[in-house]
Design an enzyme around this catalytic site. Structure first.
Site, PDB file in Angstrom:
ATOM      1  N   LYS A  76       0.848  -0.679  -0.073  1.00 31.79           N
ATOM      2  CA  LYS A  76       0.176  -0.267  -0.029  1.00 31.79           C
ATOM      3  C   LYS A  76       1.076   1.463  -0.177  1.00 31.79           C
ATOM      4  O   LYS A  76       1.753   1.386   1.048  1.00 31.79           O
ATOM      5  CB  LYS A  76      -0.344   0.149   1.316  1.00 31.79           C
ATOM      6  CG  LYS A  76      -1.878   1.003   1.346  1.00 31.79           C
ATOM      7  CD  LYS A  76      -2.523   1.013   2.406  1.00 31.79           C
ATOM      8  CE  LYS A  76      -4.096   1.731   2.272  1.00 31.79           C
ATOM      9  NZ  LYS A  76      -5.263   1.302   3.801  1.00 31.79           N
ATOM     10  N   SER A 151      -9.828   0.884   2.333  1.00 38.23           N
ATOM     11  CA  SER A 151      -8.700   2.856   1.684  1.00 38.23           C
ATOM     12  C   SER A 151      -7.148   1.458   1.042  1.00 38.23           C
ATOM     13  O   SER A 151      -7.412   2.171   0.022  1.00 38.23           O
ATOM     14  CB  SER A 151      -8.101   3.572   2.808  1.00 38.23           C
ATOM     15  OG  SER A 151      -7.085   2.876   3.746  1.00 38.23           O
ATOM     16  N   SER A 175     -10.218  -0.665   6.235  1.00 35.47           N
ATOM     17  CA  SER A 175      -9.794  -1.129   5.395  1.00 35.47           C
ATOM     18  C   SER A 175      -8.578  -2.164   4.791  1.00 35.47           C
ATOM     19  O   SER A 175      -8.265  -1.901   3.457  1.00 35.47           O
ATOM     20  CB  SER A 175      -9.048   0.139   5.163  1.00 35.47           C
ATOM     21  OG  SER A 175      -9.472   1.381   5.101  1.00 35.47           O
TER      22      SER A 175
END
Ligand code: GLN
Length: 474
Positions: A76, A151, A175
């Site tokens: 990420k 996310s 997330s």
């Protein structure tokens, strides 16, 4: 060289590289060739992937290869890798290159992992759809018209669509688990303090945790085992000594009891999701698990508590992006104007909304009414879980109330988006570990969309989550 990426696992890839069926370079190339730009899973694809893979091949040659050596992993883009562009999905960090490695990256580097690229995310991990990214929307692996979840949407899609064998995400309020659920893969949020946050771009410091995405539970465990552990760079990591005391108490061979908070599952859940959930409970029953109804009287306040604490912590953590220390700088007539211009242009709408909300929550006169009250409730919710875990070993809830929704369908109403997190935020508020595992598919417009089952365990009972997930999936 034709490598079947669909059925590949870390163990299989390792064996194949060890036996010389394929090299780490060939494996990395296969993943690079499989990157589908239409899905927009990556913000950056690293230019040294094949060089990293070459180093992994060296380790296979000289006998120092470990299980993760040569395994292509996506990260990420809010986790720092030295020298690599790390944007947190924001324009404000568009030109920022990390100056050091996050602790999890140091550990993965030592194991010889190949980093494929930085994955797309909602700006500063605020959102549940990856629509809030300054780098475009990530599309769902099963339906291009639907969101990836967020996310960590890019990481979930990268794994689900075979653009990496595993990935790391961060989970502040769901997330990792929610995008895992939306893309039919597994995602683990670890106990708060189990994995170092050093080098993860801070958002809600009392809530954030880094964790793995994978397509099967063995791979989740392999990555988790590599990244976990006490770290002097993060004073909130838990002491190994205390952890082993707790871990020794876990009895995985006994008959386990599952708790279901039925009172919390009455409203707002899609009926198809509920059907899959009931089927999952039945499947546990058949496997010899005892099922018990439990009460978590204050869990209904978790979402409200989360959306007070999270913005409050955001307003403190994001004050460092002032145009002086990191990234974007826009000059005005004076210092105040510099700040206003830099933040006004650099931050997107949701990030600005939360900074304003958080600043208000922490301001004199309001702190007692909001922040302190939320902190008090946090303790009460913690007590609820402690009590529940006296009677049951794990708790089940759906990961999300619905399958992946259409792109654009919730964008204009932040409350609708926040409600997505109803089942995930409590684990961040309380700090316990939780995993999302696939529990089947539901039909939407003739398309099969995956939905996830969430399993919650007491603090540091990750091994119990792995055991229960294994039983469920086999
Ligand atoms: N959707 C939640 C939020 O917007 C959770 C985000 C996260 O876990 N980073 O805050």
């Amino acid at each position: 060289m034709n490598i079947d990426l669909k059925s590949l696992t870390i163990n299989k890839a390792h064996e194949s590289m060890k036996n010389g069926d394929f090299t780490a370079q060939e494996l990395a190339q296969a993943y690079l060739d499989n990157i589908n730009p239409e899905l927009n899973a990556f913000i950056v694809i690293f230019d040294d992937v094949l060089e990293q893979a070459k180093m992994a091949d060296e380790r296979f040659k000289n006998g120092t290869a470990e299980l993760l050596t040569g395994i292509p992993i996506a990260i990420k883009n809010n986790i720092l890798i030295k020298g690599k562009k790390t944007t947190a999905g924001s324009k404000i960090l568009e030109d920022y290159n990390a100056t050091y490695d996050a602790t999890v990256i140091t550990k993965l580097k030592k194991a010889g992992v190949v980093f494929i690229g930085g994955t797309n995310l909602d700006e500063f991990a605020m959102g549940s759809s990856t629509e809030n990214s300054a780098y475009g929307v990530t599309k769902n692996s099963y339906d291009l018209e639907r969101v990836a979840g967020g996310s960590s949407g890019g990481s979930a899609v990268a794994v689900a669509s075979d653009m990496a064998l595993a990935a790391l995400g961060s989970d502040t309020g769901g997330s990792i688990r929610q995008p895992a659920s939306f893309n039919g893969i597994l995602g683990l949020k670890t106990t708060y303090g189990r994995v170092s946050r050093s080098g993860a771009i801070a958002v809600g410091s009392s809530l954030d945790q880094i964790g793995p995405f994978a397509k099967n539970i063995e791979d989740i465990k392999i990555v988790y085992d590599c990244i976990k552990g006490e770290d002097k760079m993060d004073s909130t990591t838990l002491k190994e000594k205390n952890i082993s005391e707790i871990e020794q108490k876990i009895n995985l061979s006994k008959k386990m009891t599952i708790g279901i908070p039925r009172h919390f599952l009455k409203e707002g859940i899609d009926s198809d999701v509920m059907e899959k959930f009931e089927e999952s409970i039945q499947s546990f029953k058949k496997k010899g698990y005892e099922i018990k109804e439990i009460e978590l009287p204050n869990i209904k306040y978790s979402l409200a508590v989360y959306y007070i604490l999270m913005p409050a912590e955001v307003s403190a953590n994001l004050s460092r992006y002032d145009g002086v220390r990191f990234g974007l700088k826009k000059e005005g007539e004076n210092l105040l104007e510099d700040y206003m211009k830099t933040k006004g242009i650099g931050f997107g709408k949701e990030v600005r909304r939360r900074i304003i909300l958080g600043t208000y929550i922490l301001s004199a006169g309001y702190k007692d009414a909001y922040y302190n009250k939320a902190q008090a409730l946090r303790e009460i919710i913690r007590e609820d879980f402690k009590k529940a875990f006296i009677d049951v070993d794990v708790i089940l809830v759906p990961t999300t109330p619905t399958p992946a929704f259409k792109i654009g369908s919730k964008g204009s109403d932040p409350m609708q988006m926040y409600l997505e997190d109803i089942f995930t935020v409590s684990s961040n508020v309380v700090g316990n570990p939780a995993i999302s595992v696939p529990m089947g598919f539901v039909d939407r417009d003739g398309k099969n969309l995956p939905v996830g089952l969430q399993i919650l365990a007491p603090h540091l009972y990750e091994e119990a989550l792995i055991k229960v997930s294994t039983d469920f999936l086999n």
